[in-house]
Structures are given as C-alpha cells and as structure tokens.
Design an enzyme around this catalytic site. Structure first.
Site: not given
Length: 467
Positions: A188, A318, A324, A331
């Site tokens: 959860h 980025s 970053k 993805e």
C-alpha cells in the site's frame, strides 16, 4: 523524369515506374490506399517468400508447375529471403482487409524479377505469370493468414523470447548478488516487514520467466497453417497433396513445427491463435510495466526520495536543471509496454470482427503483433544493457530504512500479542523514537527478548519456533 512502362491486369492498363519490379495491382494499391505512413512489415516479405517457394516446390512435385517456372520462382524467393528487393514492397498497412494487394505485390515482384533473369520484358509475365504460376494453388485468403502465422512465430522465437529470457537472467544475477541485503518491504506504498533485495528482484525475474513460458506455449497454436485452403478453406484449384507438401516444406525452411491445418475453414474465417498470442504479449507488457515503474520508484531521489537504487547515468536529464539525471530507460520501457497492451486491444477487436468465411482485419492484426514483437525485443534489450546491468544499491540508505522501521514490530506479535505490539508501534511513531525504545518502555519484554525477536535477517523466512 520518371520513365514508365505499361502493365495490365483485369481492370485494364496502368503505368508503372519502369525501374520497379511490382506490377499493375501493386500500383493501383499505391494510388487508392496511400493512407498513413505505416508500411507492410518486412517480416511479411520473408514469410511470403517462404510460402511462394514451398508452393512452387509442391506444385512442381505434382507436375503442375514446369521446371523453368519452378527454378525461376525458387531463385527469386531465395533472393527475397536474403533481403534483396525489399524496396519493391511499398504498400501501406491500411489496404484491403484480406491483404490481397500485398499477396499480389509479392506475386508481381517474383514474376518480374523472373522475367529479368530470363531476359524477357518486365510486365510480359513470361515465362513466369504472377497468378498462373507464382500464385498457383493459392489464394490471398489462405496465403496471408499463413504468412501471419509464420511471421509471428519467427518474430517471437527470434526476438521476444531471447530478449525476455536475457533480461530475466540479468535480473536474476542481481538478485543472487544481493541475496543477503535486508531491506524494508512496502505494501500500500507504506512500510512493511523486511525482505531481502534478492527476494524483491527474484520476483521480477520469475514474472518474466513465467510470462515468457506463456508466450512460448501460445506459439504452438500458430503451427497449423491455412495454406491449401485457397478461397474459403475448401482447397479449390489445388491437388490433394499440395497442402501437406507445402506446409512440410515451410516447416523445413523455418525450423518450426508448422503443419497443414486440419480445419482450414476456421483458420481462414478467424485468427484466434493470433489473438491468443497477442494476449500473452499484453500480459508480458504488464510485467514489464510493473518492473519499470518499481525500479523507477525505488530509484527516485537522490536526496528527497526512496533512493535505494543508483541507476546508470546515461544522459543529462534536464535542459534547465544542471546535474539532474532521470530514469529514462524505465520510462521508455513503461511507454512501450503500454503500446504493447494497447496493440492487443486492436488485435482482439480485429480478431472478433471477422464475418462469415473470412476476417478482413488481417493487415491491422499482423501489423500490431509485429510491432509488439519489435517493441518487446528492443525495449528488453535496452533496459537490460543500459539500466539493469549497471544498477547498484544505495546500501547506506537501505540500512537506514531498516534501522528506522516500525513495522519490525510484527515479529513481536507472536510473543506479546497483536494488540500490545500495535500499541508499541503507535507509541514509537507518536514519540518519534525507535521501535526498541518504545518496546522497552512498554514493559512487555526485556532487551534480551527484543534483540532475540527483532533480527531482520531472521525475518526473511518462517521465524516462529515451536517448542
């Protein structure tokens, strides 16, 4: 300026670029079905070349096809199987639902290339006629579904299964290497009891192996072939031995156990085995989606997230935030997994939409199936090479989560009871203290008892001792 020659079919004359091997029906399809940018997959060229070669050999064996025609057809088919003349198959996916024009594209290219070899004029149909010789004992209605089966089986065997198995093996190696690293599990999206990193990753490997097994089992349903059914499944315009001879030859050419289907009416009216295979791709897509997103979540950070994993730094993440780095391989895998699952929707609807003796969603179905095969292969290969193999653990962060976990209290419940253990857990969270401090403050157990019960490594398997 482009030069043209005139070719003729049942509707009359049509101009065809002089340097192209296709003929009148292909040219008409280019004119009337210039829809979208999707072209018929190259895998279908190979499949059709095998069909035409096998058919020529079966027809020659029954002495229906002359030696000259047989030799020329098989020579051209061998050229196609070697990857030659691929630019001569320009047709779009969105054409007639039977795939007739693609079958004729193949027939015309073989005929015209045979003319080139024989020294006769393109379009002369001598000594090899696209219908009378190349298409002998065949119809688009049985060759196209046969090619669909061949292309799907070969693609699955060459691309899907090896790539998935290699990814599973790479993940299993990580699981074995990290078998003794204890971490906190989560259910959860909340802290749960411990498990090892190896146990977490072994689940990924098992999911992949089991999905691959389901795919492999589904392939067997594609072995029966429609070839020999001709227009409807009756076998009109074939001899009695054609189907078994041609399908046996396809089995030899492919190295797969293709056979002549016992009910060609079913094989031509519906494509249920292809729908089933696509469904296993959908299941595999779900597995890939979960693995990609689990790893993406476990690696989130590096300072303000879970940050249990260090992923390879493949490219800047980025254009505005220096330094970053993003989980781009995860993805990409997640996106293509969704595409595979979406493709199955189209395949399933196409399979359900046949009417009477023929399904006319064939190009749609095989295009989506072959795209799924390519996406699964490429996605698994890239994910393995550029993410899995270079992933490392953030051991300090993992240990910190274990040290700070309150859910280790679960191990106290068999000794002091669920209610008392629950009270200790809530006390630890309310006071923002360690579980041990709250447990000892409760007076329910001694430090020695606590240390005996709360050993994370002992909580990775059945841990209750019965005296």
């Amino acid at each position: 300026m482009t030069e043209f020659r005139t070719e003729r079919d049942g509707l009359g004359d049509i101009d065809v670029p002089a340097d192209k091997l296709w003929g009148a029906q292909t040219q008409r399809s280019l004119h009337y079905f210039s829809i979208g940018w999707e072209r018929m997959p190259v895998e279908m060229i190979e499949a059709f070349a095998m069909i035409k070669k096998a058919s020529a050999e079966a027809n020659a064996a029954s002495q229906r096809l002359g030696k000259t025609q047989h030799d020329l057809i098989t020579q051209v088919c061998d050229e196609l199987l070697a990857g030659q003349h691929a630019e001569m198959f320009p047709l779009h996916v969105w054409m007639t639902g039977s795939g007739t024009q693609f079958n004729m594209n193949v027939n015309e290219v073989i005929s015209n290339r045979a003319c080139q070899i024989a020294g006769t004029a393109l379009g002369s149909k001598m000594p090899v006629h696209p219908n009378d010789h190349v298409n002998m004992s065949q119809s688009s209605n049985d060759t196209f579904p046969t090619a669909m089966h061949i292309a799907a089986v070969l693609g699955t065997a060459r691309k899907v299964l090896p790539a998935v198995q290699a990814l599973a093996a790479a993940i299993q190696r990580k699981a074995d290497h990290w078998a003794d690293i204890v971490k906190i599990g989560r259910t959860h999206m909340q802290d749960a009891v411990p498990l090892s990193v190896g146990q977490e990753w072994s689940a990924f490997a098992t999911q992949l192996r089991e999905a691959a097994a389901r795919v492999s089992d589904a392939v067997k349903g594609l072995y029966p072939l429609a070839l020999g059914g001709t227009a409807l499944g009756t076998g009109i315009n074939t001899d009695a031995a054609f189907a078994s001879h041609a399908c046996a030859r396809i089995a030899t050419l492919t190295g797969h156990a293709f056979t002549s289907g016992h009910d060609k009416f079913a094989l031509q009216a519906a494509h249920d085995a292809l729908v089933h295979l696509s469904g296993t791709f959908r299941g595999l897509g779900g597995v890939l989606f979960k693995i990609a997103n689990d790893i993406r979540l476990l690696s989130c950070g590096p300072r303000a997230g879970l940050a249990e994993l260090h992923l390879p730094e493949n490219e800047p993440g980025s254009s505005i935030m220096p330094g970053k780095v993003n989980p781009t391989q995860a993805e990409a895998l997640a996106m293509l997994a969704l595409q595979v699952m979406s493709n199955d929707v189209a395949v399933g609807m196409g399979g359900a939409s046949g009417l009477l003796q023929m399904n006319v969603y064939k190009p749609l179905m095989i295009y989506n199936i072959l795209q799924s095969i390519t996406l699964i292969h490429d996605g698994c290969e890239n994910f393995r090479r550029f993410l899995i193999e270079g992933t490392e653990l953030n051991a300090a962060r993992i240990q910190r989560y274990v040290d700070e976990s309150v859910m280790l209290v679960t191990a106290l419940a068999p000794e002091i009871g669920y209610d008392a253990a629950s009270k200790i857990a809530h006390e630890a969270m309310a006071r923002d203290c360690t579980l041990k401090e709250a447990a000892l403050a409760s007076g329910k157990l001694t430090e020695a008892q606590y240390d005996r019960l709360i050993d994370p490594k002992k909580l990775l398997a059945p841990n209750v001792v019965i005296s």
